[in-house]
Enzyme design. Structure first.
Site, PDB file in Angstrom:
ATOM      1  N   TYR A  92       0.825  -1.209   0.000  1.00 49.43           N
ATOM      2  CA  TYR A  92       0.000   0.000   0.000  1.00 49.43           C
ATOM      3  C   TYR A  92       0.861   1.262   0.000  1.00 49.43           C
ATOM      4  CZ  TYR A  92      -3.761  -3.162   1.535  1.00 49.43           C
ATOM      5  OH  TYR A  92      -4.676  -4.179   1.636  1.00 49.43           O
ATOM      6  N   GLY A 113     -17.541   1.004  -1.371  1.00 41.12           N
ATOM      7  CA  GLY A 113     -18.487   2.113  -1.413  1.00 41.12           C
ATOM      8  C   GLY A 113     -19.706   1.876  -2.279  1.00 41.12           C
ATOM      9  N   THR A 168     -23.293   1.872  -0.793  1.00 42.73           N
ATOM     10  CA  THR A 168     -23.933   3.126  -0.382  1.00 42.73           C
ATOM     11  C   THR A 168     -24.943   3.576  -1.427  1.00 42.73           C
ATOM     12  OG1 THR A 168     -22.314   4.555  -1.496  1.00 42.73           O
ATOM     13  CG2 THR A 168     -21.808   3.866   0.767  1.00 42.73           C
ATOM     14  N   GLY A 169     -24.786   3.083  -2.657  1.00 45.02           N
ATOM     15  CA  GLY A 169     -25.641   3.512  -3.760  1.00 45.02           C
ATOM     16  C   GLY A 169     -25.106   4.706  -4.524  1.00 45.02           C
TER      17      GLY A 169
END
Length: 347
Positions: A53, A240, A243-244
């Site tokens: 990362y 994510g 979440t829509g």
């Protein structure tokens, strides 16, 4: 914050775990520090990073997530209060990780990798050292197959990998070992090697698990419970998607999808249909869709800790609050009825 036992160790970890994959690129160091402070304030003391990362992986930013966490721990002087997990990369063509050599889970590479991670993290021990993915060829990160593919190359032996980590455990540089992106076969081979060769026993499995991908339940969940090798679930909100906010191909400013185009795992056929349903379902229970998705994962009996990422303190509040949700029989019934129709669009 509730805590759960990490495998057969004497460590109890918070049921929420801060994932630091985006530290150093999308998430600046100052924002990362604010997140870590907020987590400690709310009882989240389990942090997960990796030598690879920040994401997306690049030679220029490799290890920056570990370095940010390390500088924060050194400044706060709270190393003893944090359960620190990191990972060593499995087989890959990213030769910049290994000074020009192919990345492998061999003894020499693991020893070199852990020394670099210890330096980055400014610590003399790592609580949980995980293989990021297997050395043997397997289908990873949502790869879509038309059928099973068998590879003849077995990769570096699991025994060699565990022997390397055993030396690190004996030296005090690593306390416990875990795996990530593993299969039922791989888990049982690790357990067999630890039993027959007196090598460190894996304590955790870090795999993707969410409402769009419940494949962990096919084989791995039984192992997690029966062998006490619990799930550290990553992508509980499907990067994510649950979440829509990405529906109708949206790319909200500041979002991960706007920042980088690496979300194909959650853009497969039938994914949008499933996402719409689960977002709507969350609203029927008067819950934020992200909190609903998080609470589902946290409620699983085979879960040890739920690894989350956030882009801002407002998102953190939603995640923290998810740990206070009581998962009801009504919620379970509604999710399972949807699952019977929608299954796993994003394995």
């Amino acid at each position: 914050m509730e805590k759960r036992r990490l495998g057969q160790t004497d460590l109890d970890v918070s049921i929420l775990c801060l994932g630091t994959m985006m530290f150093g690129d999308q998430i600046t160091e100052s924002d990362a520090r604010a997140q870590m402070d907020a987590c400690v304030d709310r009882g989240v003391t389990f942090f997960d990073t990796a030598e690879l990362y920040t994401i997306p992986p690049r030679p220029e930013t490799q290890g920056e997530s570990e370095r940010i966490v390390g500088r924060w721990i050194a400044e706060r002087g709270n190393r003893k209060d944090i359960i620190l997990a990191t990972k060593v990369a499995g087989r890959a063509q990213m030769d910049w990780l290994r000074n020009g050599a192919e990345c492998r889970l061999t003894k020499s590479q693991i020893i070199a990798a852990v020394e670099r991670s210890l330096k980055n993290l400014q610590t003399d021990y790592i609580d949980l050292y995980q293989t990021h993915w297997p050395d043997r060829p397997v289908q990873l990160f949502g790869a879509t197959l038309k059928g099973y593919v068998h590879y003849d190359d077995p990769g570096a032996p699991i025994e060699e990998t565990l022997e390397a980590i055993d030396a690190l455990v004996r030296s005090g540089k690593v306390r416990h070992v875990g795996v990530s992106n593993e299969t039922p076969y791989g888990i049982m081979r690790h357990l067999e090697a630890s039993r027959t060769r007196n090598l460190p026993r894996i304590v955790s499995i870090q795999n993707a698990y969410n409402l769009l991908n419940r494949t962990f339940e096919f084989g791995l969940a039984e192992i997690a419970l029966e062998e006490q090798v619990g799930l550290l679930a990553y992508s509980p909100i499907a990067q994510g998607s649950l979440t829509g906010k990405y529906l109708d191909n949206a790319k909200p400013a500041g979002s991960r999808r706007a920042f980088m185009d690496r979300m194909q795992r959650y853009q497969k056929p039938n994914a949008e249909k499933a996402i719409r349903h689960y977002v709507s379902l969350a609203k029927t229970f008067d819950l934020h869709p992200a909190a609903f998705a998080m609470a589902f994962v946290t409620s699983r009996p085979f879960l040890t800790s739920n690894i989350f990422g956030a882009n801002g303190l407002d998102q953190l509040d939603i995640i923290f609050n998810s740990a206070e949700i009581t998962w009801t029989d009504e919620m379970e019934k509604a999710v399972n009825e949807a699952y019977a129709d929608l299954q796993n669009p994003c394995p």
